[in-house]
Design a protein around this motif. Sequence first.
Motif, PDB file in Angstrom:
ATOM      1  N   GLY A  10      -2.438   0.122  -5.025  1.00 53.72           N
ATOM      2  CA  GLY A  10      -3.643   0.402  -5.789  1.00 53.72           C
ATOM      3  C   GLY A  10      -3.423   0.149  -7.275  1.00 53.72           C
ATOM      4  N   TRP A  57      -2.435   9.747  -8.212  1.00 58.86           N
ATOM      5  CA  TRP A  57      -1.782   8.491  -7.847  1.00 58.86           C
ATOM      6  C   TRP A  57      -1.482   7.628  -9.068  1.00 58.86           C
ATOM      7  N   ARG A 102      -6.721  -3.873  -5.754  1.00 55.88           N
ATOM      8  CA  ARG A 102      -5.315  -4.129  -5.468  1.00 55.88           C
ATOM      9  C   ARG A 102      -4.602  -4.768  -6.652  1.00 55.88           C
ATOM     10  N   TYR A 154     -11.451  -0.067  -3.071  1.00 57.56           N
ATOM     11  CA  TYR A 154     -10.058  -0.385  -3.392  1.00 57.56           C
ATOM     12  C   TYR A 154      -9.985  -1.503  -4.433  1.00 57.56           C
ATOM     13  N   PHE A 200      -5.640  10.809   3.645  1.00 58.01           N
ATOM     14  CA  PHE A 200      -4.989  10.578   2.357  1.00 58.01           C
ATOM     15  C   PHE A 200      -5.271  11.649   1.312  1.00 58.01           C
ATOM     16  N   ASN A 215      -8.572   1.762  -9.045  1.00 63.03           N
ATOM     17  CA  ASN A 215      -8.623   1.922  -7.589  1.00 63.03           C
ATOM     18  C   ASN A 215      -9.299   3.254  -7.221  1.00 63.03           C
ATOM     19  N   THR A 216     -10.138   3.213  -6.204  1.00 63.95           N
ATOM     20  CA  THR A 216     -10.834   4.398  -5.658  1.00 63.95           C
ATOM     21  C   THR A 216     -11.598   5.201  -6.727  1.00 63.95           C
ATOM     22  N   HIS A 260       1.633   3.320  -4.930  1.00 61.13           N
ATOM     23  CA  HIS A 260       0.764   4.228  -5.703  1.00 61.13           C
ATOM     24  C   HIS A 260       1.072   5.703  -5.392  1.00 61.13           C
ATOM     25  N   TRP A 304     -10.897   9.199   5.897  1.00 57.07           N
ATOM     26  CA  TRP A 304     -10.073   8.772   4.766  1.00 57.07           C
ATOM     27  C   TRP A 304      -9.531   9.990   4.016  1.00 57.07           C
ATOM     28  N   ALA A 335       0.816  -1.226   0.000  1.00 53.81           N
ATOM     29  CA  ALA A 335       0.000   0.000   0.000  1.00 53.81           C
ATOM     30  C   ALA A 335       0.843   1.267   0.000  1.00 53.81           C
ATOM     31  N   PHE A 374      -1.952   4.154 -10.499  1.00 51.79           N
ATOM     32  CA  PHE A 374      -2.767   2.941 -10.377  1.00 51.79           C
ATOM     33  C   PHE A 374      -2.666   2.160 -11.700  1.00 51.79           C
TER      34      PHE A 374
END
Length: 251
Positions: free
Chosen positions: A130, A160, A242, A240, A205, A134-135, A103, A201, A100, A162
């Motif tokens: 990620g 990020w 992965r 998420y 982040f 992701n997200t 990313h 969250w 984790a 990903f």
Amino acid sequence: MNRDWNPSLYQSSHSFVWEYGRDLLGLLAPLAGERILDVGCGTGQLTAEIARAGAEVLGIDHSVSMITQARRNFPDQRFEVQDVCAMPFRTEFDAVFSNAALHWVERADDAAAAMARALKPGGRLVVEFGGRGNTRALLEALRLALKARHGAEPQRVNPWFFPSVGEYASLLERHGLEVTFATLFDRPTALEGGGEGLANWFAMFGASLTEELRQPEFVRLVEQAAAPSLLRDGVWWADYRRLRVAARKEG
Ligand code: BEZ
């Protein structure tokens, strides 16, 4: 990207990060006497777990506050502040592990080169972070809230990295790493803090994404946009996905 990490908030409300990471340790399968590098170790929980197998572990993180907290948590472990892209290590480690964290690294190519350099020939890389998609719903909610507030399409809201399986496998191969396992999978993750889970969250982040996330009334807008897809029975879920990869250094 400005990352003013808050180790207290991380430890009190985001233990799912290392709880899920425990599963990855099975793929790493650390052995007594091995030298292992834990990239992006955060507050050190998984570094300590690897050490329990009898391996000699070094945990590194870019964040001074995270490393300070890791040393407090596990005073017998070795932790260093290091930028993964600029690590000085050469053919020193039997394995490089990362959970984790990757990313966050914009210079993914430099990170892969440095991790490959750090490994002994035949050494293994085991990473999870990620992956593509992701997200997506979290970021879509942020986009909708920004659009509602400003009446115009916001600028890029995903800083990020990903990647897809194909992108990341190719990148590792360019650095002499033979990919032996790769998978991209959904991992819906319940956020801690009940009704405050999504706000926590973003506080942890997302603060660097837009200043507006520091305003509680803006966070309420994001929550409204996210609720249909991410709120179930009073619990917020992060969507998420992965990317989990194992590779071996050739040679
Ligand atoms: C993740 O673990 O997938 C993640 C965490 C913080 C920001 C973006 C992604």
